[in-house]
Design a protein around this motif. Structure first.
Motif, PDB file in Angstrom:
ATOM      1  N   PRO A   2      -8.661 -15.271  47.210  1.00  0.00           N
ATOM      2  CA  PRO A   2      -8.865 -15.327  45.760  1.00  0.00           C
ATOM      3  C   PRO A   2      -9.518 -16.628  45.318  1.00  0.00           C
ATOM      4  CG  PRO A   2      -6.525 -15.403  46.303  1.00  0.00           C
ATOM      5  CD  PRO A   2      -7.270 -15.278  47.585  1.00  0.00           C
ATOM      6  N   VAL A   3     -10.099 -16.571  44.150  1.00  0.00           N
ATOM      7  CA  VAL A   3     -10.776 -17.721  43.564  1.00  0.00           C
ATOM      8  C   VAL A   3      -9.822 -18.404  42.588  1.00  0.00           C
ATOM      9  CG1 VAL A   3     -12.699 -18.467  42.132  1.00  0.00           C
ATOM     10  CG2 VAL A   3     -13.026 -16.644  43.792  1.00  0.00           C
ATOM     11  N   TYR A   4      -9.704 -19.705  42.713  1.00  0.00           N
ATOM     12  CA  TYR A   4      -8.854 -20.482  41.814  1.00  0.00           C
ATOM     13  C   TYR A   4      -9.712 -21.452  41.025  1.00  0.00           C
ATOM     14  CZ  TYR A   4      -5.019 -18.556  44.454  1.00  0.00           C
ATOM     15  OH  TYR A   4      -4.151 -17.683  45.041  1.00  0.00           O
ATOM     16  N   GLU A   5      -9.252 -21.746  39.829  1.00  0.00           N
ATOM     17  CA  GLU A   5     -10.015 -22.608  38.934  1.00  0.00           C
ATOM     18  C   GLU A   5      -9.410 -24.000  38.910  1.00  0.00           C
ATOM     19  OE1 GLU A   5     -10.576 -20.871  35.108  1.00  0.00           O
ATOM     20  OE2 GLU A   5     -11.266 -22.728  34.215  1.00  0.00           O
ATOM     21  N   GLY A  12     -15.832 -31.203  34.487  1.00  0.00           N
ATOM     22  CA  GLY A  12     -15.494 -29.913  33.915  1.00  0.00           C
ATOM     23  C   GLY A  12     -14.947 -28.955  34.954  1.00  0.00           C
ATOM     24  N   PRO A  13     -14.905 -27.662  34.607  1.00  0.00           N
ATOM     25  CA  PRO A  13     -14.262 -26.699  35.504  1.00  0.00           C
ATOM     26  C   PRO A  13     -15.161 -26.308  36.686  1.00  0.00           C
ATOM     27  CG  PRO A  13     -15.083 -25.595  33.550  1.00  0.00           C
ATOM     28  CD  PRO A  13     -15.348 -27.067  33.343  1.00  0.00           C
ATOM     29  N   PHE A  14     -14.496 -25.962  37.783  1.00  0.00           N
ATOM     30  CA  PHE A  14     -15.210 -25.385  38.926  1.00  0.00           C
ATOM     31  C   PHE A  14     -14.239 -24.463  39.642  1.00  0.00           C
ATOM     32  CE2 PHE A  14     -13.227 -29.217  40.526  1.00  0.00           C
ATOM     33  CZ  PHE A  14     -12.743 -28.865  41.769  1.00  0.00           C
ATOM     34  N   GLU A  15     -14.764 -23.628  40.501  1.00  0.00           N
ATOM     35  CA  GLU A  15     -13.940 -22.660  41.216  1.00  0.00           C
ATOM     36  C   GLU A  15     -13.938 -22.957  42.702  1.00  0.00           C
ATOM     37  OE1 GLU A  15     -15.895 -19.040  40.160  1.00  0.00           O
ATOM     38  OE2 GLU A  15     -14.669 -18.775  38.358  1.00  0.00           O
ATOM     39  N   ALA A  16     -12.858 -22.573  43.362  1.00  0.00           N
ATOM     40  CA  ALA A  16     -12.758 -22.744  44.809  1.00  0.00           C
ATOM     41  C   ALA A  16     -11.906 -21.619  45.370  1.00  0.00           C
ATOM     42  CB  ALA A  16     -12.138 -24.099  45.142  1.00  0.00           C
ATOM     43  N   ASP A  22      -1.772 -20.914  50.499  1.00  0.00           N
ATOM     44  CA  ASP A  22      -2.145 -22.312  50.714  1.00  0.00           C
ATOM     45  C   ASP A  22      -3.021 -22.804  49.563  1.00  0.00           C
ATOM     46  OD1 ASP A  22      -2.375 -24.747  51.978  1.00  0.00           O
ATOM     47  OD2 ASP A  22      -4.146 -24.134  53.122  1.00  0.00           O
ATOM     48  N   VAL A  23      -2.505 -22.695  48.338  1.00  0.00           N
ATOM     49  CA  VAL A  23      -3.285 -23.143  47.181  1.00  0.00           C
ATOM     50  C   VAL A  23      -2.815 -24.539  46.788  1.00  0.00           C
ATOM     51  CG1 VAL A  23      -3.991 -22.597  44.843  1.00  0.00           C
ATOM     52  CG2 VAL A  23      -3.349 -20.767  46.394  1.00  0.00           C
ATOM     53  N   GLU A  28     -10.380 -32.003  45.608  1.00  0.00           N
ATOM     54  CA  GLU A  28     -11.469 -32.942  45.379  1.00  0.00           C
ATOM     55  C   GLU A  28     -12.606 -32.245  44.643  1.00  0.00           C
ATOM     56  OE1 GLU A  28     -14.373 -34.770  48.500  1.00  0.00           O
ATOM     57  OE2 GLU A  28     -12.502 -35.901  48.562  1.00  0.00           O
ATOM     58  N   CYS A  29     -13.103 -32.885  43.589  1.00  0.00           N
ATOM     59  CA  CYS A  29     -14.231 -32.326  42.841  1.00  0.00           C
ATOM     60  C   CYS A  29     -15.476 -32.329  43.727  1.00  0.00           C
ATOM     61  CB  CYS A  29     -14.485 -33.153  41.587  1.00  0.00           C
ATOM     62  SG  CYS A  29     -15.991 -32.697  40.720  1.00  0.00           S
ATOM     63  N   PRO A  30     -16.202 -31.197  43.828  1.00  0.00           N
ATOM     64  CA  PRO A  30     -17.394 -31.161  44.685  1.00  0.00           C
ATOM     65  C   PRO A  30     -18.533 -32.023  44.150  1.00  0.00           C
ATOM     66  CG  PRO A  30     -17.170 -29.111  43.472  1.00  0.00           C
ATOM     67  CD  PRO A  30     -15.937 -29.910  43.190  1.00  0.00           C
TER      68      PRO A  30
END
Ligand SMILES: [Zn+2]
Length: 97
Positions: A2-5, A12-16, A22-23, A28-30
């Motif tokens: 799944p994708v987490y925000e 600002g926001p990003f997804e990973a 294991d969330v 670390e911000c990309p």
């Protein structure tokens, strides 16, 4: 997976993507490498990088310190803009006012 925000304070926001077992709470911000906290949102309805989320973030960021304009925006018609001149030779035959 799944994708987490996540939300970086600076970028600002990003997804990973992470496994559900294991969330991490932060990541670390990309873009800038600082620690970004996980944001809880409705599954499958992430707003990260949506036009609405960007508009809200831009409005919040520029509320106290508006963006600096470094050049005059290009005008494409309208008041104050130089009149458009046609290069079409057929337009020379049209009646003049
Ligand atoms: Zn960042």
């Amino acid at each position: 997976m799944p994708v987490y925000e996540f939300r970086c304070e600076a970028c600002g926001p990003f997804e990973a993507r992470h496994a559900m077992t294991d969330v991490p709470r932060s990541r670390e911000c990309p873009a800038c490498g600082t620690t970004a906290r996980r944001v809880f949102s409705v599954a499958g309805l992430s707003r990260a990088n949506s036009p609405r989320a960007r508009a809200i973030d831009d409005a919040a960021r520029s509320a106290e310190a508006p963006d600096v304009v470094r050049s005059v925006p290009r005008q494409t018609g309208g008041r104050g803009a130089p009149p458009a001149v046609s290069r079409d030779p057929r337009h020379l035959k049209l009646p003049r006012p």
